[in-house]
Structures are given as C-alpha cells and as structure tokens.
Design a protein around this motif. Structure first.
Motif, mmCIF file in Angstrom:
data_model
loop_
_atom_site.group_PDB
_atom_site.id
_atom_site.type_symbol
_atom_site.label_atom_id
_atom_site.label_comp_id
_atom_site.label_asym_id
_atom_site.label_seq_id
_atom_site.Cartn_x
_atom_site.Cartn_y
_atom_site.Cartn_z
ATOM 1 N N SER A 1 11.326 46.747 15.984
ATOM 2 C CA SER A 1 11.497 45.308 15.799
ATOM 3 C C SER A 1 12.258 44.969 14.532
ATOM 4 C CB SER A 1 10.124 44.628 15.749
ATOM 5 O OG SER A 1 9.385 45.110 14.621
ATOM 6 N N GLU B 1 10.989 43.956 22.850
ATOM 7 C CA GLU B 1 10.941 42.646 23.502
ATOM 8 C C GLU B 1 11.239 41.494 22.542
ATOM 9 O OE1 GLU B 1 8.733 44.992 23.471
ATOM 10 O OE2 GLU B 1 6.756 44.290 22.811
ATOM 11 N N ALA B 2 11.234 41.762 21.238
ATOM 12 C CA ALA B 2 11.514 40.685 20.289
ATOM 13 C C ALA B 2 13.007 40.372 20.166
ATOM 14 C CB ALA B 2 10.952 41.031 18.909
ATOM 15 N N HIS B 3 13.866 41.282 20.607
ATOM 16 C CA HIS B 3 15.312 40.973 20.526
ATOM 17 C C HIS B 3 16.046 41.499 21.756
ATOM 18 C CE1 HIS B 3 14.703 44.720 18.085
ATOM 19 N NE2 HIS B 3 15.713 45.145 18.793
ATOM 20 N N LEU B 4 15.715 40.883 22.887
ATOM 21 C CA LEU B 4 16.273 41.349 24.162
ATOM 22 C C LEU B 4 17.764 41.030 24.276
ATOM 23 C CD1 LEU B 4 13.251 40.238 26.369
ATOM 24 C CD2 LEU B 4 13.929 42.597 25.833
ATOM 25 N N GLU C 1 17.016 35.669 17.177
ATOM 26 C CA GLU C 1 15.837 36.361 17.709
ATOM 27 C C GLU C 1 14.910 36.899 16.632
ATOM 28 O OE1 GLU C 1 17.230 37.967 22.085
ATOM 29 O OE2 GLU C 1 17.717 39.249 20.374
ATOM 30 N N THR C 2 15.432 37.131 15.419
ATOM 31 C CA THR C 2 14.604 37.799 14.403
ATOM 32 C C THR C 2 14.382 36.976 13.142
ATOM 33 O OG1 THR C 2 16.491 38.778 13.250
ATOM 34 C CG2 THR C 2 15.560 40.037 15.106
ATOM 35 N N ARG D 1 10.751 37.186 27.752
ATOM 36 C CA ARG D 1 11.732 36.462 26.952
ATOM 37 C C ARG D 1 11.456 36.726 25.489
ATOM 38 N NH1 ARG D 1 13.780 31.350 29.217
ATOM 39 N NH2 ARG D 1 13.104 31.185 31.389
ATOM 40 N N SER D 2 12.519 36.846 24.712
ATOM 41 C CA SER D 2 12.332 36.831 23.264
ATOM 42 C C SER D 2 12.062 35.390 22.833
ATOM 43 C CB SER D 2 13.589 37.353 22.576
ATOM 44 O OG SER D 2 13.846 38.685 22.991
ATOM 45 N N ARG D 3 11.546 35.250 21.600
ATOM 46 C CA ARG D 3 11.253 33.918 21.065
ATOM 47 C C ARG D 3 12.015 33.710 19.778
ATOM 48 N NH1 ARG D 3 6.061 31.797 22.675
ATOM 49 N NH2 ARG D 3 5.145 33.243 24.181
ATOM 50 N N THR E 1 8.220 38.146 14.441
ATOM 51 C CA THR E 1 7.587 37.540 15.624
ATOM 52 C C THR E 1 6.294 36.867 15.190
ATOM 53 O OG1 THR E 1 6.137 39.415 16.196
ATOM 54 C CG2 THR E 1 8.379 39.489 17.074
ATOM 55 N N GLU F 1 10.519 30.004 23.443
ATOM 56 C CA GLU F 1 11.130 31.092 24.216
ATOM 57 C C GLU F 1 12.630 30.878 24.358
ATOM 58 O OE1 GLU F 1 8.942 31.293 27.877
ATOM 59 O OE2 GLU F 1 7.677 32.880 27.047
#
Lengths: 538, 538
Positions: free
Chosen positions: B169, B198-201, B102-103, B33-35, B348, B42
C-alpha cells in the motif's frame, strides 16, 4: 557390499560421552548404543542421551562463542578447518575401523570417505582465503548527486548464528559430525551443535575428538562446537527449537526432514532449514545410446545401483527409456546382474527393514513387474537387490511409484516414444540428479530434454552415473522439493557456505568502525562489486 | 502530509479490468473500488475481482511462458525492463495524478517514486548486462586425476519459475505492480502474476498498461505478466497455493505476511516466501551526539518520523538513549515539533484506524507516558503524530512495546547508561534498520554496539535517518524475523535478483548442449569462478 570379516583394528578408547563445548559430559538421558548391523548386536560403549539442560547449555555456549568466533579473520578460520582435517587424518585408521564396525561399509570406501571429509574441510579453507563469500559490494558516496546526495553504502555477509547439524547415517564421516554442513557452517563463522546419528556413535565421538583438539590448539572459544546424542523427537526437536539456534542442516529421510522443517517453522522466530530428504534420480537412456551399448549400460547401471548397498542419496533408482529390443537387451542384462548380486549388509536393521517394505510396496502396485531379485545375504540388515519395471502411463498415474526405495532397487519405466519419455519426466517430483545416456544420434533429443530436466533437479549429468558426488566449487547437491526443503542451495561443494550467511548493509559508517571486508584498503583482498563492477581481490 | 487540494490532472481512461496474460478481462468476482483516503469516497471505476478460474489461468499462462522467457538472453531481457521503464516514464503524469487521488501521498513524492521505480528497472537491466547473477562456476575435467578422474562440472543459476507478487500500500509504484519484486523476478527470468493492492487499483492498472505494452513490443509470451485484483484470503491465497507459482514476494502487515508464509509452507510442494512485514527501526542517540546537537537531532527526527505520515517500513519508531539533560533537551524539542505537526492523511481509512489503535495500545501500557500528540487533521484517514516515552527496564520486560505503530509515532526509551542501552537493544526483535547518532567522543561506544546491532538488522546507518532507502547494489532492505520472513535476502537493490534463482550443476554435458553462460567461449562475458579463482567476464 562387505564380505570381509569385520575389522580387528584396535580402536581408540571410546568414552561414551557428549561434548558440551570443551567438556566431556555423560548425558542425563537414556543410554543409546550403536549396533553391528551384520549381527544386530549392541556395541560398547553406551552413550547416555543429552538431557534438556545439556541441550540448552550446548546452545547457550554456541551463542556465547558466536561473536568471538565470527570476528576471526579468514586465515585464522582457514587454519582451524585445516587443523581439524589434520586431526581427522591422524585418526584415520581408527575412524575407518570403528565406522566399519558400526556401518558395515567397506573399509576401502570408508578410507576414501576420510579423504573426502578432510578434502571438504580444506576446500572451505580455500573458500575463506578466496573471500568471495563475504559478498562485498560498495556503492561509494556521491555527495554532489542531485536532487539528493548518495550516502556511502557497503554490503557484506555475516554468519546467521549457531547452527544445528544432524548427522546422516549413510556417510558416517562426510555427511556426519564433520560433514559438509559442519564444515560450511564453521567456514561461515557459525558455531555448530551436532546431533550424532545413533547408528555410528563411536565414529561420532572420534570425529568430535578431532574438532575439539583443533578448537583448543587454535584458542577458539569452547562453544564453537558441541556434540549431542539422543533421539530425534526429544534431543533433535529441542535443538531445532532452541532460541539460540539460527539455522539447521539435515540429511536423512523425508519423514524426519519434514518434522525438522516444521519444528523450525513453528518457532516463535522461525529459522531456515536445509533438509536433504529423498530422490529417485531418474536416468534417461536415449535410443542411440541403447542401440550402441545396452549391455555395457546395464553393467555400469547395476554397479552404481548396488554400490554401498544402494545407500546413496543419488542412487539411480529410476530408468526411463523407449521400449523395444534395445531396452529389452538392457533390462535382460541388468536383471541377470541383479539376480547374480550377492546382497549386502545395510547401515542398520531399521534401514534394511524399511528397504524391504518399500520394495514390497512398489512391487505390489498395479502394473509393476519384478524383473529380478538378488540373493538375500545372511545379515541382520540384509539388502537384497531388486529390479522392477512398469509402463510409463501407469507410472505417471501413480505417485506411489515415485517412492524412494533407499537401497539397491531400481524401477525401469517403459515408454512408447520420446514424447512419452518427456511426459514421464514431467510427472516427476523434484530430484537431486537427472542423468542422460546419449550417443551422437541423440543430440537433438537430449537438447529438448535438458530444459525439462534442469527444472526438476540440482544436477544434470551425461553418460555417467550419479553416485559419485564431486566435492568442488561447481557441484550442486540439492534440488526442488521434496529432494530438499530449499532448492536455492547445495549441501556438497563450496557454495554451501552461502547457507549460513546473510547480507548486511553499512550506510555512512565511520571508516574507523567498518568491518575489515568492506574497508577501503581491503585487507582480506576479497573480490568486490564496486558501483556494480566486479573487481577481483588481488 | 498533503494540504494541496487533490489533483485535477486528467487521468487516462481506466477500464477496471484485470490482465490475464495479454488479455483485458473483467473479473468474475465481487466488485472492489479504491477510495479517496481524504474523504473515504469510493472511486471509479469498479474492479471486479478475479474468480478462481481466472487466477488459475494467469498462473498457467505464466508457466506456459516460463521456458521461452527464461531462454531470452541478457540483452533482450535488459531491453524489456528498459522498455517498461520508458512506458512508465511516459505515463508519469497520469500515474502521479491517479496515485495522488488514491493514496493522498504528495505529488512531489509520487513524482520521485516514478523515478525510483524506473531507476529500479534500469538497475536490473544493468545487473543482467554485468552477468554476475548467473553465478557461473566451472571446475574443468581432470581426466588424469588419481584415483578417479574428475568430471567436467559447470554451475549456473536458473530462475525458479512463475512468481506471485503482492503490491504494497505504501509505495503505490516502487513496491507495487512494477516494484522491486516484479523487477527482480523479471530480471531473474521469472514470469510474474501480481495481486494489486486494493487501495490503488487505478494506479495498478496504469502500471500494468506499461508492462503489457513492453511485453508486446519485445515479442515476449503473453503469460510473462498478469495482474489480478481481489481479496487476500481468496485471490491472494489461491495465488500462493497455485501449483505453478514457485516463489512469492510480499510487503505488508505482519498478520498478512504470516498468512501468506503459512499458506506457502502448507502447499504439497512448499515454495519460498519473501515477506517484508514490520520493523520499529531503533535509533541510538549516543551521549556525545546528544551533547553536541540535541535540538538539531530532534528536528531531523520529527521530519523523518512524520514524512509521508510515517508510512515507511523504515520509519524511526524507537529512540534509545541515556537519560539526562541532553536527552531531555532532545525530547523537549521533539515533543514541541510533534505537537506542532498539522497531521496528515494516511493511505486508507483502515490504516488510519489501525494506527490509532496501535498508538492507544502502546500509550496504555504500564509505564508509558505520552509526551506529545500532533493535531488531528480533518480527514477520513487521519494521522495524528505522537511521541511517547518509557523507561528501559519497562521496555525490556514488555514485548508489546515493540509493536509497530505504522504511522508517525515514536517511542523514546530512557536508559541509565550505555550498558542499559545495549541491554535494551539486545531485547529487540529483528529489524530492517538500526541507526546510530554519534560524535567523535562516541567512537568506542559505537564500536561496541555495532556487532550487536548488525545481528539484529539488515542495515546499520550512522548520523542519518533510515527513511531514505537507496536503490543500488549495496543496499539491504531486509533483516531477521519478524522484519522479514527470510533474512538471507533483500527487497531493495540489485541483490534482490538472487531471490528468484537457484543453482544447477552440469556434469559432462556435451559442449553443444551447454547453456550459454557456462560455455567455454563465455558469450555473455559473465564473471566466472574457474577452479575456485574468480575471473571477471571481460
């Protein structure tokens, strides 16, 4: 190939030295000598190998020379290449005599190679005057663009830095000290440090004389060119890992090429390696062509296969065709020609021994039949021609059958039908060339094979043999791994200059400081891509 | 940077799937999962990573699609890129909202990034229509040449094959699923398999929707594009080593970039890797410029340093200048601006933690002084701006001071005089950019520095800041190791198409079989080098 007694032409006095920049130096390492490959007898003079301090000094001098050399204009650099060519031409008779002594290659072939080598240097002079290699692109400023103004952006290519070149054994002139890599690197603006091939040390010294004379005449910095002698694992390795060296050109065996590539990748700052390594150069004989001219194809095939004792990177080592009467006619005629071949002396006793082992290894694989062997010549470096055959399914299943037999040996792969031919071709590793022999009736079959072949090779040719490699603008002598370590380039032809260049962008650099190729007034008249539209230079 | 509460714009329903060719697939691997980087919480949906069979299937589909895709003409391929751009534009609001979530990058910046990403796709459409990337060269036959006729030789460039792209990223759109590498590879004729960052799925899934819609509309084979999710050491490594993958594009950390490069080199058949890794982007403040505008420079410097929490590959992390009152005025003003900086949320929590460690590591080296720290923001991914200083001799002697602090941290190197400035610059590793701030009085100093700077970087700029990277024909976003793994290319701008092409020569190929770009009638109207002379296509 040569049955002439070896040349008695007087050669220039050889001094057995390295060239470290402008200086003749006797190396600090062990003495090496080339051998007469016919007799195995060592030749004079001995060349003492470069010691570690000498290798380092050659590389440092190259770095010291780099900025001044790369600042030369296209005309100055073109004249330098042409002066090297002039000096090579002047030394032609001596070069041919010494190279013949050291390689056993026929004098007529070596005379042609002098011409090829000087032609190559002159071709790069032409590249310099044409100017496309500068790779100039200009996106002028758009101060009123919204939301943000566009800066002035100009791009050109600059040379990478000092280049290490490894001379190849099989072209003692055209792929050696002053071969394609050296010519391309010098054209790009890179100083060159050559490691001479130990099989033709005298030829290497003579070639180095030519370049040294041109360096002095043109008033270029000494470090523009150095010539080293020594063993690959010592001098070669040190050269590739010297921090001043920024790219490497290599032509030779896969083992040595991979060692050079690995050494360059393991450096603290890795550098590109252009290694040309091995290829079996598949030749497809399509059914129409076989029906039309099986015996003529066999004759021209064996002539290409045995040319120069088969010591060409593009030697046609693999024939792929549909089995049947026509292929039998081809193999029968080819076998007779091979059996009647008188043999030849190879470049070195070591190459001859490796050739013998490789032929025995392939001949010993399950399913392989030896169709013919030629005569074993009286020589310390004998090449006995060989023709072998195997079924297509066996070939596809056994990667050992793709082994390059460097010399005059060919393997005929028999297929059931054209789909089987395609399957065999799909199983092939990367190659320098692929050849198709076709007749009018084969057009559709050829059309289907072409996309398959072009993915695996650097050059596709029709109705000829791959052993002639034209030096021009459109040639590609390269191809996917393991034919080379980098398929994005060529080692023959003018595109090779790209190997030693990289792009740099200049953003809002004051007009007074812009390098000449990207100036508005375009003093070198180079082609430019302006706002995405190509403008020729003149 | 963002102090706005995070966006409530409704986002498209995300389905948490991979795309294997045309199919949405739920992965067989562990869930990722992105956070939300502000809270560390998450985000939905979970994305299950691709299993080994799924990675292999995506690569096989890419290979299956390759011949049909590369056979498309320039207009067809250009329209495909433009349709992707259209779909991205259509999804713009959703992309911005999800990417912001996400970012934590500001919505205005992300809106600009949508435009940059679509502009990039349209730029490559222009490249396709212009045709220079075909690299066509023709040396017509000379049947009467003596001693040997010249064959007909034609050269063009063909795509390498399926390409693996790793999303970065820090540009969730412009350097990610549909970023420069994907656009360049698709333009070249290469199918693409992307590993999402994985940081912005969710952003990645939305971008993939756009390309899938275009693939279907244009009737292209499914395997032209796939999107994978997974960990670098598992999915990333399998992707790089899959035998169908022929080149790799990567933007990220040096550690990950070197791992990707090594994996590609250790394959049975190595493939090229274009990894953009790390750069501190030196900025030289020349004495005239400092005397003229020290405080203005400080202000624009800190604005560039802290832009996007300093998360730019071209962030100006190193200032080099002659010590004195003017430099003191600069550092004083810069320190005040940094101290007053409110901080920002990074991409992240992991990137924020690495930033903190890197700043501490550099601050802890002997001779380094911390001039200012900004406010530490309330965030799970805090970026606290930092300004440090060190003497030039200390800098030259300590390679650890060249460490990239990815984030809003800068190091000011104080030199005795201009010769000392040059010595500091000579000690630098390869960089993406170098910047010079100069006044009229600095012209000669700048002239001396330019050759030194251009050898170390991909872009030299004057009187600006490197954080804006124009997408155009003349841009170079690249540079010597360790800025990238291959300095001969760029990851931004139209020259990037070269990454995924290689030359092939056609010798005496029957006219009916010649690929369109090298036919006599030049149906694509491409520029051609004919007998060494450039002809524009139209």
């Amino acid at each position: 190939m040569s049955s002439t007694p070896y040349a008695q032409t007087p050669v220039a006095p050889l001094r057995g030295t390295l060239f470290i920049g402008g200086e003749r130096v006797t190396g600090e390492g062990a003495a090496l000598r080339s051998r007469d490959p016919r007799t195995g007898v060592e030749l004079d003079p001995p060349y003492r190998a470069a010691g570690p301090a000498e290798v380092a000094r050659a590389c440092r001098l190259a770095e010291d020379a780099f900025d001044a050399y790369r600042a030369t204009g296209p005309e100055e650099r073109a004249r330098f290449l042409e002066r090297i060519a002039d000096h090579l031409t002047g030394a032609g008779a001596e070069l041919v005599a010494r190279a013949h002594l050291e390689t056993a290659l026929p004098e007529a072939r070596l005379t042609g190679e002098v011409g090829r080598t000087t032609g190559q240097l002159r071709l790069f002079a032409q590249v310099l005057r044409e100017g496309g290699a500068h790779g100039v692109r200009i996106d002028p400023a758009l101060p009123d663009r919204s939301p943000l103004p566009r800066p002035d952006l100009r791009q050109r290519r600059i040379p990478l830095g000092p280049v290490a070149v490894f001379g190849a054994s099989n072209f003692p002139l055209a792929f050696s000290v002053l071969g394609g890599d050296t010519a391309a690197a010098l054209a790009a603006g890179c100083p060159v440090v050559v490691k001479a091939h130990e099989a033709h040390l005298g030829t290497s010294e003579l070639a180095a004389n030519a370049v040294r004379a041109a360096v002095e005449e043109c008033g270029l910095p000494d470090g523009v060119f150095s010539l080293l002698v020594g063993e690959g694992p010592l001098v070669g390795r040190q050269l590739v890992t010297d921090p001043h060296i920024q790219a490497v050109g290599f032509t030779g065996s896969r083992t040595a090429g991979l060692a050079v590539t690995r050494a360059a990748q393991e450096r603290p700052r890795p550098v590109p390696v252009y290694a040309e390594m091995s290829s079996v150069n598949p030749v497809v004989l399509l059914p129409g062509a076989l029906a039309e001219r099986a015996e003529g194809l066999a004759e021209s095939f064996v002539a290409s296969l045995t040319l120069g004792a088969g010591q060409f990177c593009t030697n046609p080592g693999l024939i792929v065709a549909v089995a049947g009467d026509d292929l039998d006619a081809f193999t029968g005629a080819a076998a007779r020609a091979v059996a009647g071949h008188a043999g030849a002396t190879m470049l070195t006793p070591g190459i001859a021994a490796a050739y013998g082992r490789d032929v025995d290894a392939v001949a010993g694989r399950p399913g392989v039949t030896v169709l013919a062997r030629g005569t074993a010549p009286e020589s310390a470096s004998p090449c006995q021609a060989a023709l072998l055959t195997v079924d297509g399914d066996v070939f596809r299943a056994d990667p050992e059958l793709q082994r390059e037999m460097f010399g005059a040996a060919g393997l005929v792969v028999r297929c059931r039908d054209l789909a089987h031919v395609a399957a065999v071709l799909r199983a092939l590793d990367g190659q320098l060339t692929a050849t198709v022999h076709s007749a009018d009736a084969d057009l559709e079959a050829a059309r289907e094979l072409l996309p398959l072949l072009e993915r695996r090779v650097g050059r596709v040719l029709f109705n000829g043999w791959p052993t002639g490699v034209e030096v021009g603008h459109a040639m590609v002598h390269g191809g996917p791994y393991p034919a080379t370590s980098d398929s994005r380039t060529t080692s023959v032809g003018s595109l090779a200059v790209d190997r030693f260049l990289r792009p740099v962008a200049y953003q809002d650099v004051p007009a007074e400081l812009l390098p000449a190729p990207v100036r508005d007034d375009n003093p070198y008249e180079v082609p430019r891509l302006v706002n995405g539209t190509l403008e020729t230079g003149s």
